[in-house]
Write a protein that holds these residues in place. Sequence first.
Motif, PDB file in Angstrom:
ATOM      1  N   PRO A 184       1.153  -1.333  -0.051  1.00 12.59           N
ATOM      2  CA  PRO A 184       0.285   0.089  -0.167  1.00 12.59           C
ATOM      3  C   PRO A 184       0.982   1.307   0.066  1.00 12.59           C
ATOM      4  N   SER A 185       2.118   1.703   0.550  1.00  9.06           N
ATOM      5  CA  SER A 185       3.060   2.157   0.694  1.00  9.06           C
ATOM      6  C   SER A 185       3.541   2.843  -0.981  1.00  9.06           C
ATOM      7  N   LEU A 186       4.265   2.128  -1.361  1.00  5.58           N
ATOM      8  CA  LEU A 186       4.704   1.386  -3.233  1.00  5.58           C
ATOM      9  C   LEU A 186       3.630   2.224  -4.071  1.00  5.58           C
ATOM     10  N   TYR A 187       1.879   1.569  -3.023  1.00  9.80           N
ATOM     11  CA  TYR A 187       1.415   2.232  -3.769  1.00  9.80           C
ATOM     12  C   TYR A 187       0.987   4.227  -4.264  1.00  9.80           C
ATOM     13  N   ALA A 188       0.553   4.006  -2.430  1.00  6.62           N
ATOM     14  CA  ALA A 188       0.633   5.025  -1.933  1.00  6.62           C
ATOM     15  C   ALA A 188       1.445   5.814  -2.312  1.00  6.62           C
ATOM     16  N   ALA A 189       2.801   5.928  -2.529  1.00  8.74           N
ATOM     17  CA  ALA A 189       4.144   6.960  -2.652  1.00  8.74           C
ATOM     18  C   ALA A 189       4.788   7.019  -4.212  1.00  8.74           C
ATOM     19  N   PHE A 190       4.380   5.944  -5.088  1.00  7.46           N
ATOM     20  CA  PHE A 190       5.113   6.245  -6.437  1.00  7.46           C
ATOM     21  C   PHE A 190       3.893   5.647  -8.002  1.00  7.46           C
ATOM     22  N   GLY A 191       2.076   5.514  -6.757  1.00 14.73           N
ATOM     23  CA  GLY A 191       1.171   3.971  -8.477  1.00 14.73           C
ATOM     24  C   GLY A 191       1.285   3.176  -8.889  1.00 14.73           C
ATOM     25  N   ASP A 192       2.217   2.544  -9.758  1.00 12.82           N
ATOM     26  CA  ASP A 192       2.030   0.912  -9.910  1.00 12.82           C
ATOM     27  C   ASP A 192       3.476   1.118  -9.950  1.00 12.82           C
ATOM     28  N   LYS A 193       3.373  -0.397 -10.975  1.00 13.64           N
ATOM     29  CA  LYS A 193       5.290  -0.663 -10.598  1.00 13.64           C
ATOM     30  C   LYS A 193       5.701   0.193 -12.167  1.00 13.64           C
ATOM     31  N   ARG A 194       4.520   0.426 -12.839  1.00 11.00           N
ATOM     32  CA  ARG A 194       4.848   0.926 -13.443  1.00 11.00           C
ATOM     33  C   ARG A 194       5.650   1.994 -13.988  1.00 11.00           C
ATOM     34  N   GLN A 195       4.880   3.326 -13.842  1.00 11.51           N
ATOM     35  CA  GLN A 195       4.447   4.877 -12.398  1.00 11.51           C
ATOM     36  C   GLN A 195       6.411   4.559 -12.148  1.00 11.51           C
ATOM     37  N   LEU A 196       6.983   3.892 -11.041  1.00  8.45           N
ATOM     38  CA  LEU A 196       7.850   3.216 -10.306  1.00  8.45           C
ATOM     39  C   LEU A 196       8.844   3.065 -11.414  1.00  8.45           C
ATOM     40  N   PHE A 197       9.128   2.855 -11.824  1.00 11.44           N
ATOM     41  CA  PHE A 197      10.365   2.301 -13.070  1.00 11.44           C
ATOM     42  C   PHE A 197      10.420   3.015 -13.706  1.00 11.44           C
TER      43      PHE A 197
END
Length: 203
Positions: A54-67
Motif C-alpha cells: 500500500p505504501s508503494l502504491y500511495a507513494a509511486f503509483g503502480d510498478k510501471r510508474q515506479l520504473f
Amino acid sequence: MSSGHSQAKTPSKRSRRAFDRDQALAAALREFWTHGYETTSVASLTEAMGINPPSLYAAFGDKRQLFDEAVQLYRRTYGARLPQGPDARSAISTLLRHIAADYTDPSHPPGCIIITGATNCAPGSQDVKDKLRAMREETKASIAACIRTDVTAGRLPADTDADGLAAFYAAVVQGMNQQAVDGASRETLERVVDAAMAAWPAG
C-alpha cells in the motif's frame, strides 16, 4: 465541567510516510537495474525498499510508474551523455571511456538499465521496451549529429556515413554493456574502446 464525551484522538490527515522516499526509489532502481522490469516483482521491490505494497502504491503509483521514476533517477545520477568536445572523435572517445568506468563500477549493478531494463519483456510491457528504445535512439542520433558537424567542418570526409558510424558506436556501447554484465573489467572495456576508436575514419 466535563462534556461527558471522551477526547478521542483522530488520525492525522497528513498521513506522513514512515520512510524516506528518495532512499526507497534508489532501492527500487537497484532492483530494476539488477533484474529488469519484467522479472522484478512488487514483492521484491517492497522488500528492497523496506515498505509494504500500500505504501508503494500511495507513494509511486503502480510498478510501471515506479520504473519510470527509477529510470529518470538513473539518467540523472548515472546516465552518460555525449560530452562537448573539439571534435566528434574526442567526444565519442570520452563517452566510451566514461562508460568503461561506469559500467564496471562495483558500487552499483553492472551495465546500463536503459539497455538491459526491458530484456525479455512480455507483450503487455511493450511500452516499456519502446520507451527505453527511444532513449537509446536519442543517444545514437546525438552521435550522428556530432559526426555530421565534423563532416560539415571538413574534419571528416564528405562521404562519411554519419548514421552508419553512429550505429557502429551505439553497437559498441551495447556490447560493452553485455561485457560488463558478464563480468568484464574496466581494463578490458578500455581495450574495447581502443579498438573501436582505431576504426575512426581518417580525416
